[in-house]
Design a protein around this motif. Structure first.
Motif, PDB file in Angstrom:
ATOM      1  N   ALA A 152       4.927  -1.286   7.133  1.00  0.00           N
ATOM      2  CA  ALA A 152       6.245  -1.644   6.600  1.00  0.00           C
ATOM      3  C   ALA A 152       6.665  -3.035   7.055  1.00  0.00           C
ATOM      4  O   ALA A 152       7.371  -3.754   6.332  1.00  0.00           O
ATOM      5  N   ALA A 153       6.211  -3.443   8.265  1.00  0.00           N
ATOM      6  CA  ALA A 153       6.575  -4.774   8.777  1.00  0.00           C
ATOM      7  C   ALA A 153       5.960  -5.867   7.913  1.00  0.00           C
ATOM      8  O   ALA A 153       6.622  -6.843   7.549  1.00  0.00           O
ATOM      9  N   VAL A 154       4.667  -5.701   7.572  1.00  0.00           N
ATOM     10  CA  VAL A 154       4.001  -6.697   6.722  1.00  0.00           C
ATOM     11  C   VAL A 154       4.641  -6.726   5.344  1.00  0.00           C
ATOM     12  O   VAL A 154       4.872  -7.789   4.760  1.00  0.00           O
ATOM     13  N   GLY A 155       4.945  -5.533   4.807  1.00  0.00           N
ATOM     14  CA  GLY A 155       5.605  -5.487   3.503  1.00  0.00           C
ATOM     15  C   GLY A 155       6.955  -6.168   3.529  1.00  0.00           C
ATOM     16  O   GLY A 155       7.323  -6.879   2.588  1.00  0.00           O
ATOM     17  N   GLY A 156       7.709  -5.993   4.616  1.00  0.00           N
ATOM     18  CA  GLY A 156       9.008  -6.644   4.724  1.00  0.00           C
ATOM     19  C   GLY A 156       8.891  -8.153   4.770  1.00  0.00           C
ATOM     20  O   GLY A 156       9.719  -8.869   4.184  1.00  0.00           O
ATOM     21  N   GLU A 157       7.857  -8.650   5.450  1.00  0.00           N
ATOM     22  CA  GLU A 157       7.645 -10.098   5.497  1.00  0.00           C
ATOM     23  C   GLU A 157       7.329 -10.650   4.110  1.00  0.00           C
ATOM     24  O   GLU A 157       7.821 -11.714   3.724  1.00  0.00           O
ATOM     25  N   GLN A 158       6.506  -9.933   3.359  1.00  0.00           N
ATOM     26  CA  GLN A 158       6.169 -10.394   2.009  1.00  0.00           C
ATOM     27  C   GLN A 158       7.386 -10.353   1.093  1.00  0.00           C
ATOM     28  O   GLN A 158       7.588 -11.248   0.266  1.00  0.00           O
ATOM     29  N   LEU A 159       8.204  -9.314   1.228  1.00  0.00           N
ATOM     30  CA  LEU A 159       9.424  -9.241   0.431  1.00  0.00           C
ATOM     31  C   LEU A 159      10.368 -10.378   0.792  1.00  0.00           C
ATOM     32  O   LEU A 159      10.967 -11.008  -0.100  1.00  0.00           O
ATOM     33  N   HIS A 160      10.493 -10.665   2.087  1.00  0.00           N
ATOM     34  CA  HIS A 160      11.346 -11.766   2.535  1.00  0.00           C
ATOM     35  C   HIS A 160      10.854 -13.088   1.968  1.00  0.00           C
ATOM     36  O   HIS A 160      11.650 -13.917   1.499  1.00  0.00           O
ATOM     37  N   GLY A 161       9.531 -13.287   1.988  1.00  0.00           N
ATOM     38  CA  GLY A 161       8.976 -14.512   1.424  1.00  0.00           C
ATOM     39  C   GLY A 161       9.214 -14.619  -0.065  1.00  0.00           C
ATOM     40  O   GLY A 161       9.503 -15.708  -0.590  1.00  0.00           O
ATOM     41  N   GLY A 162       9.100 -13.498  -0.785  1.00  0.00           N
ATOM     42  CA  GLY A 162       9.352 -13.517  -2.222  1.00  0.00           C
ATOM     43  C   GLY A 162      10.792 -13.846  -2.554  1.00  0.00           C
ATOM     44  O   GLY A 162      11.075 -14.590  -3.502  1.00  0.00           O
TER      45      GLY A 162
ATOM     46  N   GLY B 191      12.827   2.391 -11.931  1.00  0.00           N
ATOM     47  CA  GLY B 191      12.107   3.052 -10.852  1.00  0.00           C
ATOM     48  C   GLY B 191      12.090   4.558 -11.019  1.00  0.00           C
ATOM     49  O   GLY B 191      11.029   5.175 -11.175  1.00  0.00           O
ATOM     50  N   PRO B 192      13.262   5.228 -11.013  1.00  0.00           N
ATOM     51  CA  PRO B 192      13.263   6.684 -11.209  1.00  0.00           C
ATOM     52  C   PRO B 192      12.924   7.108 -12.627  1.00  0.00           C
ATOM     53  O   PRO B 192      12.494   8.240 -12.849  1.00  0.00           O
ATOM     54  N   ALA B 193      13.118   6.205 -13.599  1.00  0.00           N
ATOM     55  CA  ALA B 193      12.899   6.579 -15.004  1.00  0.00           C
ATOM     56  C   ALA B 193      11.417   6.639 -15.356  1.00  0.00           C
ATOM     57  O   ALA B 193      10.931   7.634 -15.894  1.00  0.00           O
ATOM     58  N   ILE B 194      10.670   5.587 -15.061  1.00  0.00           N
ATOM     59  CA  ILE B 194       9.249   5.522 -15.452  1.00  0.00           C
ATOM     60  C   ILE B 194       8.336   5.233 -14.276  1.00  0.00           C
ATOM     61  O   ILE B 194       7.134   5.029 -14.457  1.00  0.00           O
ATOM     62  N   GLY B 195       8.892   5.216 -13.063  1.00  0.00           N
ATOM     63  CA  GLY B 195       8.059   4.968 -11.895  1.00  0.00           C
ATOM     64  C   GLY B 195       7.743   3.514 -11.646  1.00  0.00           C
ATOM     65  O   GLY B 195       6.791   3.207 -10.915  1.00  0.00           O
ATOM     66  N   PHE B 196       8.524   2.599 -12.204  1.00  0.00           N
ATOM     67  CA  PHE B 196       8.276   1.175 -11.998  1.00  0.00           C
ATOM     68  C   PHE B 196       8.516   0.810 -10.536  1.00  0.00           C
ATOM     69  O   PHE B 196       9.530   1.183  -9.946  1.00  0.00           O
ATOM     70  N   ALA B 197       7.557   0.091  -9.957  1.00  0.00           N
ATOM     71  CA  ALA B 197       7.678  -0.351  -8.567  1.00  0.00           C
ATOM     72  C   ALA B 197       7.587  -1.873  -8.516  1.00  0.00           C
ATOM     73  O   ALA B 197       6.681  -2.469  -9.101  1.00  0.00           O
ATOM     74  N   LEU B 198       8.519  -2.472  -7.839  1.00  0.00           N
ATOM     75  CA  LEU B 198       8.554  -3.931  -7.717  1.00  0.00           C
ATOM     76  C   LEU B 198       7.565  -4.370  -6.649  1.00  0.00           C
ATOM     77  O   LEU B 198       7.768  -4.122  -5.460  1.00  0.00           O
ATOM     78  N   ASN B 199       6.478  -4.998  -7.078  1.00  0.00           N
ATOM     79  CA  ASN B 199       5.497  -5.515  -6.124  1.00  0.00           C
ATOM     80  C   ASN B 199       5.551  -7.032  -6.105  1.00  0.00           C
ATOM     81  O   ASN B 199       6.359  -7.656  -6.812  1.00  0.00           O
ATOM     82  N   LEU B 200       4.679  -7.627  -5.306  1.00  0.00           N
ATOM     83  CA  LEU B 200       4.715  -9.078  -5.144  1.00  0.00           C
ATOM     84  C   LEU B 200       4.420  -9.821  -6.448  1.00  0.00           C
ATOM     85  O   LEU B 200       5.105 -10.793  -6.774  1.00  0.00           O
ATOM     86  N   PRO B 201       3.416  -9.425  -7.250  1.00  0.00           N
ATOM     87  CA  PRO B 201       3.223 -10.086  -8.550  1.00  0.00           C
ATOM     88  C   PRO B 201       4.431  -9.955  -9.465  1.00  0.00           C
ATOM     89  O   PRO B 201       4.723 -10.868 -10.239  1.00  0.00           O
TER      90      PRO B 201
ATOM     91  N   ARG C 200      12.778   0.222  -6.614  1.00  0.00           N
ATOM     92  CA  ARG C 200      11.709   0.863  -5.861  1.00  0.00           C
ATOM     93  C   ARG C 200      10.625  -0.170  -5.580  1.00  0.00           C
ATOM     94  O   ARG C 200      10.194  -0.879  -6.484  1.00  0.00           O
ATOM     95  N   LEU C 201      10.214  -0.264  -4.326  1.00  0.00           N
ATOM     96  CA  LEU C 201       9.262  -1.291  -3.921  1.00  0.00           C
ATOM     97  C   LEU C 201       7.845  -0.747  -3.943  1.00  0.00           C
ATOM     98  O   LEU C 201       7.603   0.432  -3.668  1.00  0.00           O
ATOM     99  N   GLY C 202       6.899  -1.626  -4.268  1.00  0.00           N
ATOM    100  CA  GLY C 202       5.501  -1.263  -4.269  1.00  0.00           C
ATOM    101  C   GLY C 202       4.918  -1.242  -2.868  1.00  0.00           C
ATOM    102  O   GLY C 202       5.595  -1.532  -1.873  1.00  0.00           O
ATOM    103  N   ILE C 203       3.614  -0.899  -2.804  1.00  0.00           N
ATOM    104  CA  ILE C 203       2.949  -0.763  -1.513  1.00  0.00           C
ATOM    105  C   ILE C 203       2.956  -2.074  -0.742  1.00  0.00           C
ATOM    106  O   ILE C 203       3.163  -2.101   0.468  1.00  0.00           O
ATOM    107  N   ASP C 204       2.734  -3.198  -1.440  1.00  0.00           N
ATOM    108  CA  ASP C 204       2.618  -4.477  -0.750  1.00  0.00           C
ATOM    109  C   ASP C 204       3.942  -4.956  -0.186  1.00  0.00           C
ATOM    110  O   ASP C 204       3.973  -5.840   0.674  1.00  0.00           O
ATOM    111  N   LEU C 205       5.063  -4.388  -0.645  1.00  0.00           N
ATOM    112  CA  LEU C 205       6.374  -4.789  -0.134  1.00  0.00           C
ATOM    113  C   LEU C 205       6.996  -3.737   0.776  1.00  0.00           C
ATOM    114  O   LEU C 205       7.701  -4.077   1.729  1.00  0.00           O
ATOM    115  N   ALA C 206       6.757  -2.471   0.499  1.00  0.00           N
ATOM    116  CA  ALA C 206       7.371  -1.405   1.293  1.00  0.00           C
ATOM    117  C   ALA C 206       6.438  -0.846   2.342  1.00  0.00           C
ATOM    118  O   ALA C 206       6.885  -0.206   3.290  1.00  0.00           O
TER     119      ALA C 206
END
Length: 589
Positions: A384-394, A439-449, A44-50
């Protein structure tokens, strides 16, 4: 002659390395199965990625001691339930510092509706109406679309009212009820027949509302102090700033002035008779029987039912407008129905509600009032476009870091790099699977940090392999063969690896505890990958190295094995013959 003692078989992965490898393989298979069974195959992706909306709420209060950890934690819980009430199951609500709350709402949610929900204090009180007058200066007579459903301006006081009044779509000055819009009403859940209308006596001008005497035998205080009359006369409900700063220091036991939600009417109200905290449940329903459309039903707890019955009993004995009951939400009158009989512990608010407005009101009533008032200090929307760019960079950064580590291992350790690269792959698979399931278990979201933490973990994991390989090489330099070198080098390497990983995990734990917001994602990922490093080294790297030490390519010191004695500077020991030893003895003699 005593029989020679049989040597003990090495314990653990040294004697049975296949068992440890089977454990790590079963763990990978189980986690993979869990991913597909749960239907979540990507983290599950965070706000900065999704993409989504991030809202920063800042607490404010006239009393400095009111902003404390208890109230902030309570507010977080209420806001989280409100956001989840919108159908958002992946929102993040957490404190930042001592007075800020960060609300991250993923894409796919109505951001405007979410902003309204999280910022509404929802302080609900039920107050008796002391006076109701039209707001001056007059506002446009066009129908309002506010959730309160008020569609007409207050007008003639000669109109009548009853519990369960129906809506009107084309109000006129003669269709108002005690100076209020007839589209707002409240009826008891136990009352099925509207009571007969009662005529209202003339009221005073807006600048000086009349004080209606209390009914004989009634204990309800309907008097309006002079200062409250002055406030009511000076109040301009069309001034949004004045309405926002109204009653900031007022207590529930104080008499106050308030505006209707559409700003067309203003009220003098008595002390709170029922607290909104005593609302047990609120729900939005579509009323098909009486034709009221969308309504909000309320039910009270024991205390609320008792207070509600008491105040409606008193109101039913009053003359208009003192028989009205104001529902005050965040210092604004949502509805002000008349009461002509004692009501029970359930009620219904109806008017020109839409489905969305009815659900919004029931949502804030269901989950209670916030203990503090909050301002939206920042609202950030990430596409979502900006988040996708950050995910791609990561992803690119992680791939480059992994490639550099592999190139170094191949150049320096040659054949041993095969062990290291396989270990990194196993660690990456486990990290991906666990993050996906968390992600579904405890709500963990993968963000840029968090992605940065995973990249840093590549170096921590590779460092464990390097420590182990160097211990093996040290043993080879002392003249031992490969299998004894692996067996003797492992205990020394194990201590170093555990100490190093403990320090890394401790740092991640402290950072997670003292930090807020997205930094916690970095700390969590770093701590998780550090624990996985220990598991991979003990259950995969060491057993695999034990098996490879038996192979001729590594045991024979092939130049590409990374264990070549000449490359390590190992000097073969000199063999002393009997002849040379005898000559030495003669010379010494």
């Amino acid at each position: 002659m005593a029989a020679p003692k049989r040597g003990r078989k090495p314990s653990g992965s040294q004697g049975y390395p296949g068992r440890a490898l089977a454990v790590i393989l079963l763990a990978i298979v189980a986690l993979t199965g869990g991913m597909f069974l749960s239907g979540h195959t990507t983290p599950r992706l965070g706000i900065d990625l999704a993409g989504g909306t991030s809202i920063t709420l800042t607490a404010k209060s006239d009393q400095s001691n009111a902003i404390n950890k208890t109230n902030m934690d309570t507010a977080v819980g209420i806001i989280e339930r409100r956001v989840n009430g919108l159908g958002v199951s992946e929102a993040e609500v957490q404190t930042q510092g001592d007075r800020n709350i960060i609300v991250n709402i993923p894409k796919g949610t109505d951001s405007e509706q979410a902003e309204k929900q999280v910022g509404t204090t929802a302080q609900l009180y039920f107050r008796p109406v002391l006076a109701e007058v039209a707001n001056t200066p007059p506002v446009s007579p066009s129908p309002s679309s506010s959730p309160s459903g008020k569609a007409s301006s207050p007008a003639s006081p000669s109109s009548t009212a009853s519990t369960g009044t129906t809506s009107t779509t084309s109000p006129s000055p003669s269709s108002s009820t005690q100076g209020r819009a007839v589209t707002d009403a409240l009826k008891s859940g136990s009352s099925t027949t509207p009571t007969a209308p009662a005529s209202a006596p003339p009221s005073a001008p807006a600048s000086a509302p009349a004080t209606t005497p209390a009914a004989p035998g009634s204990t309800l205080d309907t008097s309006i102090p002079a200062d409250l009359q002055a406030k009511l006369a000076a109040l301009d409900c069309s001034d949004k700033e004045a309405r926002a700063n109204l009653n900031l220091k007022a207590k529930p036991t104080d008499k106050i002035v308030a505006c209707s939600q559409d700003g067309r009417a203003k009220y003098a109200l008595g002390p709170s008779a029922v607290d909104g905290k005593n609302v047990k449940k609120a729900a939005a329903q579509y009323d098909t029987q009486s034709g009221n459309g969308w309504v909000v039903t309320l039910s009270f707890d024991g205390t609320g039912s008792k207070d509600f019955s008491k105040i409606t009993s008193q109101l039913s004995q009053q003359q208009p407008p003192n028989n009205q009951f104001a529902i005050v939400l965040d210092n604004e009158v949502v509805s002000a129905p008349s009461v002509n009989q004692t009501l029970s512990g359930s009620a219904e608010i109806y008017g020109s509600f839409t489905q969305e407005s009815a659900q919004d009101l029931s949502n804030v009533l269901s989950y209670g009032s916030l203990p503090l008032t909050f301002d939206k200090s920042d609202v950030t929307k990430v596409s979502a476009a900006v988040g996708g760019e950050q995910l791609h960079g990561g992803i690119i950064a992680g791939a480059v870091g992994l490639a550099l580590v592999m190139l170094y291992l191949i150049a320096y350790y040659r054949g041993l790099s095969f062990v290291a690269i396989l270990s990194l792959v196993v660690s990456a698979i486990l990290t991906y699977e666990i993050m996906t399931l968390l992600g579904p278990a405890i709500g963990f979201a993968l963000n840029l940090p968090a992605v940065c933490g995973a990249i840093v973990a590549i170096g921590i994991t590779a460092d464990s392999f390097i420590v182990f390989f160097e211990r093996i090489r040290d043993e080879l330099r002392e003249g031992r063969s490969l299998q004894p070198a692996v067996a003797r080098g492992w205990p020394r390497a194990r201590r170093t690896i555990l100490v190093s990983d403990f320090v890394s995990f401790l740092s991640a734990a402290v950072l997670f505890i003292v930090s807020v917001g997205k930094v916690q994602g970095f700390a969590f990922t770093l701590g998780l990958t550090t624990l996985l490093d220990v598991a991979v080294v003990f259950l995969f790297t060491k057993p695999l190295m034990t098996i490879l030490a038996r192979k001729k390519f590594y045991a024979g010191g092939h130049p590409w094995s990374g264990l070549d004695p000449r490359a390590l500077g190992v000097t073969p020991p000199l063999r002393r013959t009997r002849r040379s030893a005898g000559r030495t003895d003669v010379k010494e003699a």
